[in-house]
Design an enzyme around this catalytic site. Sequence first.
Site, PDB file in Angstrom:
ATOM      1  N   ASP A   2       7.198   4.568 -10.132  1.00 33.24           N
ATOM      2  CA  ASP A   2       8.054   4.322  -8.957  1.00 33.24           C
ATOM      3  C   ASP A   2       9.524   4.215  -9.339  1.00 33.24           C
ATOM      4  OD1 ASP A   2       5.963   4.546  -7.266  1.00 33.24           O
ATOM      5  OD2 ASP A   2       6.103   2.532  -6.408  1.00 33.24           O
ATOM      6  N   GLY A  38       2.749   3.509   1.482  1.00 33.75           N
ATOM      7  CA  GLY A  38       3.339   3.616   2.814  1.00 33.75           C
ATOM      8  C   GLY A  38       3.911   4.998   3.082  1.00 33.75           C
ATOM      9  N   ARG A  39       4.130   5.731   2.020  1.00 35.58           N
ATOM     10  CA  ARG A  39       4.673   7.088   2.208  1.00 35.58           C
ATOM     11  C   ARG A  39       4.173   8.023   1.119  1.00 35.58           C
ATOM     12  NH1 ARG A  39      10.665   6.999  -0.130  1.00 35.58           N
ATOM     13  NH2 ARG A  39      10.489   5.201  -1.493  1.00 35.58           N
ATOM     14  N   ASP A  47       3.922  -4.457  -7.580  1.00 34.06           N
ATOM     15  CA  ASP A  47       3.370  -3.239  -6.978  1.00 34.06           C
ATOM     16  C   ASP A  47       3.949  -1.986  -7.630  1.00 34.06           C
ATOM     17  OD1 ASP A  47       5.526  -4.611  -5.373  1.00 34.06           O
ATOM     18  OD2 ASP A  47       5.715  -2.596  -4.553  1.00 34.06           O
ATOM     19  N   ASN A  48       4.943  -2.148  -8.485  1.00 25.63           N
ATOM     20  CA  ASN A  48       5.500  -0.995  -9.197  1.00 25.63           C
ATOM     21  C   ASN A  48       5.106  -1.014 -10.673  1.00 25.63           C
ATOM     22  OD1 ASN A  48       6.734  -0.057  -6.883  1.00 25.63           O
ATOM     23  ND2 ASN A  48       8.653  -1.130  -7.286  1.00 25.63           N
ATOM     24  N   GLY A  63       7.628   6.758   6.487  1.00 25.20           N
ATOM     25  CA  GLY A  63       6.724   7.476   5.589  1.00 25.20           C
ATOM     26  C   GLY A  63       7.364   8.658   4.883  1.00 25.20           C
ATOM     27  N   ARG A  82      -1.996  -0.149  -9.482  1.00 25.97           N
ATOM     28  CA  ARG A  82      -0.920  -1.063  -9.859  1.00 25.97           C
ATOM     29  C   ARG A  82      -1.456  -2.477 -10.073  1.00 25.97           C
ATOM     30  NH1 ARG A  82       3.202   1.684  -6.712  1.00 25.97           N
ATOM     31  NH2 ARG A  82       2.322   3.743  -6.410  1.00 25.97           N
ATOM     32  N   GLY A  91       0.845  -1.198   0.000  1.00 25.45           N
ATOM     33  CA  GLY A  91       0.000   0.000   0.000  1.00 25.45           C
ATOM     34  C   GLY A  91       0.872   1.237   0.000  1.00 25.45           C
ATOM     35  N   ARG A 101       3.579  14.098  -7.504  1.00 24.43           N
ATOM     36  CA  ARG A 101       3.591  13.462  -8.820  1.00 24.43           C
ATOM     37  C   ARG A 101       2.168  13.232  -9.295  1.00 24.43           C
ATOM     38  NH1 ARG A 101       5.726   7.262  -7.740  1.00 24.43           N
ATOM     39  NH2 ARG A 101       3.915   6.608  -6.560  1.00 24.43           N
TER      40      ARG A 101
HETATM   41  P1  AMP Z   1       9.189   0.728  -3.094  1.00 17.82           P
HETATM   42  O1  AMP Z   1      10.329  -0.223  -2.983  1.00 17.82           O
HETATM   43  O2  AMP Z   1       9.591   2.182  -2.971  1.00 17.82           O
HETATM   44  O3  AMP Z   1       8.314   0.470  -4.270  1.00 17.82           O
HETATM   45  O4  AMP Z   1       8.315   0.482  -1.798  1.00 17.82           O
HETATM   46  C1  AMP Z   1       7.691  -0.746  -1.481  1.00 17.82           C
HETATM   47  C2  AMP Z   1       6.661  -0.503  -0.416  1.00 17.82           C
HETATM   48  O5  AMP Z   1       7.276   0.020   0.769  1.00 17.82           O
HETATM   49  C3  AMP Z   1       5.594   0.492  -0.811  1.00 17.82           C
HETATM   50  O6  AMP Z   1       4.379   0.041  -0.292  1.00 17.82           O
HETATM   51  C4  AMP Z   1       6.050   1.766  -0.154  1.00 17.82           C
HETATM   52  O7  AMP Z   1       4.983   2.645   0.109  1.00 17.82           O
HETATM   53  C5  AMP Z   1       6.703   1.262   1.117  1.00 17.82           C
HETATM   54  N1  AMP Z   1       7.756   2.173   1.595  1.00 17.82           N
HETATM   55  C6  AMP Z   1       8.955   2.408   1.016  1.00 17.82           C
HETATM   56  N2  AMP Z   1       9.659   3.306   1.730  1.00 17.82           N
HETATM   57  C7  AMP Z   1       8.887   3.656   2.781  1.00 17.82           C
HETATM   58  C8  AMP Z   1       9.034   4.548   3.884  1.00 17.82           C
HETATM   59  N3  AMP Z   1      10.142   5.278   4.046  1.00 17.82           N
HETATM   60  N4  AMP Z   1       8.031   4.628   4.768  1.00 17.82           N
HETATM   61  C9  AMP Z   1       6.912   3.889   4.632  1.00 17.82           C
HETATM   62  N5  AMP Z   1       6.713   3.040   3.627  1.00 17.82           N
HETATM   63  C10 AMP Z   1       7.673   2.922   2.705  1.00 17.82           C
HETATM   64 MG    MG Z   2       6.735   1.156  -5.104  1.00 19.32          MG
END
Ligand code: AMP
Ligand code: MG
Length: 490
Positions: A264, A94-95, A254-255, A128, A185, A92, A178
């Site tokens: 992403d 997350g940030r 998810d990307n 986040g 996704r 989901g 953005r």
């Molecule tokens: P990503 O590798 O950036 O595609 O992130 C994978 C998942 O981790 C996604 O659900 C992001 O929202 C979550 N995520 C990545 N970095 C953070 C962060 N600093 N705080 C909270 N969630 C994160």
């Molecule tokens: Mg991502």
Amino acid sequence: MKYSLDNLPFSNTFAALPPAFYSRVAPTPFETEPTLIHFNTQVAALLDLDPTVQHDPRFVEAFSSRRRLPGMDPIAMLYAGHQFGHYVPQLGDGRAIILGETTNQRGEKWELQIKGSGQTPYSRGSDGRAVLRSSIREYLCSEAMHGLGIPTTRGLCLIGSADEVHRERVETGAMLTRLAPSHVRFGSFEVFYYRDQHEQVRVLADYVITQHYPELADQPDRYLRFLQTVIERTARLIAQWQAVGFAHGVMNTDNMSILGLTLDYGPYGFMEAYDPGFICNHSDHHGRYAFDQQPQVGLFNLSCLAQALLPLLEIEAARAALEGYQARFIEHYHHLMAQKLGFAQPDEAVVHLLEELLAQMHASRTDYTLLFRALSEVSLDSNEGAAALRDRFIDRERFDLWLDGYRTHLRASARDDATRRPAMLATNPKYVLRNYLAQVVIEKAEQGDYAEIERLLTVLRAPFDEHPQQARYAETPPAWADNIQVSCSS
Ligand code: AMP
Ligand code: MG
């Protein structure tokens, strides 16, 4: 007419879905004063947003989560995904938070999202936040991809702060706004499929079709056509990545955008010295997302999507749709590569020329972008341009042979220099976002100097133009660039 901050029209169709799809969230502003690092006038124009809003203090407040503009309805989206081949049932935003959609005067809807705006129910213990470094990388690369003609999310603005964010080292936090027509996704479907909530799979498919594939809405076999369309867009997107030498780095489901956008940006990289096994993500120890794996990973990811859509589809039809992927990818890829070589269409000889050229580039670790650009300058009638090309190879005799065959086939294809050269220059960029170029921008920005962002964006937005004053941005990486490491941590 241009919108101001008072009348930018916000709606939120995603928030009109049942609550299972998202969580309402209160974004967390920075503790320190936010500053506008960059405002993207071109993206503002997409929204019909008056560019002078950048001077209005309310703009920075609104896009750093300090102020809610009328109609903004912040939510975080739920999704899951296959990460490095393994299903992770709960991901989901997350940030990131979705602020809502604005509709421009051409009726186009853009979903606005702030990345780095604090914890959400999907943060899984992380902070986040997004650091300035990774936010700049995403901002620059989405504009670079757009300049190259590759579908992508865009960036409206970049806002920095002095807030400390802890990664491998202490960095500062930033927020990137953005936008895309949708940020749904593949993993947005998977989460409900694996929870056995198949009715929700249908609700989401209907939403995406109604909003983004309206031409399918009245078709009796709309779910199959939807899958076929996503397969087609993904095949084309990945062919475009391969043609410019772009490696995404984290092609988890998810990307993967349901609209076929590049989504992403993390540890991505543009190929420099040609190596099909190029791994841009330092955390990708087994090379799952190596450059030459991307087309296959695309198929794996589409299979995950098809699986999640099975409640809506005949399994045999889904399988047949997936079986069409490989041919569609190859067709797009060969077409793009033929154009890079100066041919209007691929044929067997063109494919053979391509394979031999790539093999020689691999052996000589030739710079991918510069080689194709230099090839555009080859003349059919004189030796102009040939010497500079030859010098890019270790085995020059082998290259001479290739060049002979290439010229012969160009002559046979009846394209003279006057039509071929401009076509090649318009398809072989002079500028791509090399890691070291982003690194220079980041290091200056970390010192409070943001001017380099606009300078670099100027060439990235028009990467096929010469920009003689900025030619330094086309150079191969300096020695220090070997030490740049990019990984998932951002
Ligand atoms: P990503 O590798 O950036 O595609 O992130 C994978 C998942 O981790 C996604 O659900 C992001 O929202 C979550 N995520 C990545 N970095 C953070 C962060 N600093 N705080 C909270 N969630 C994160
Ligand atoms: Mg991502």
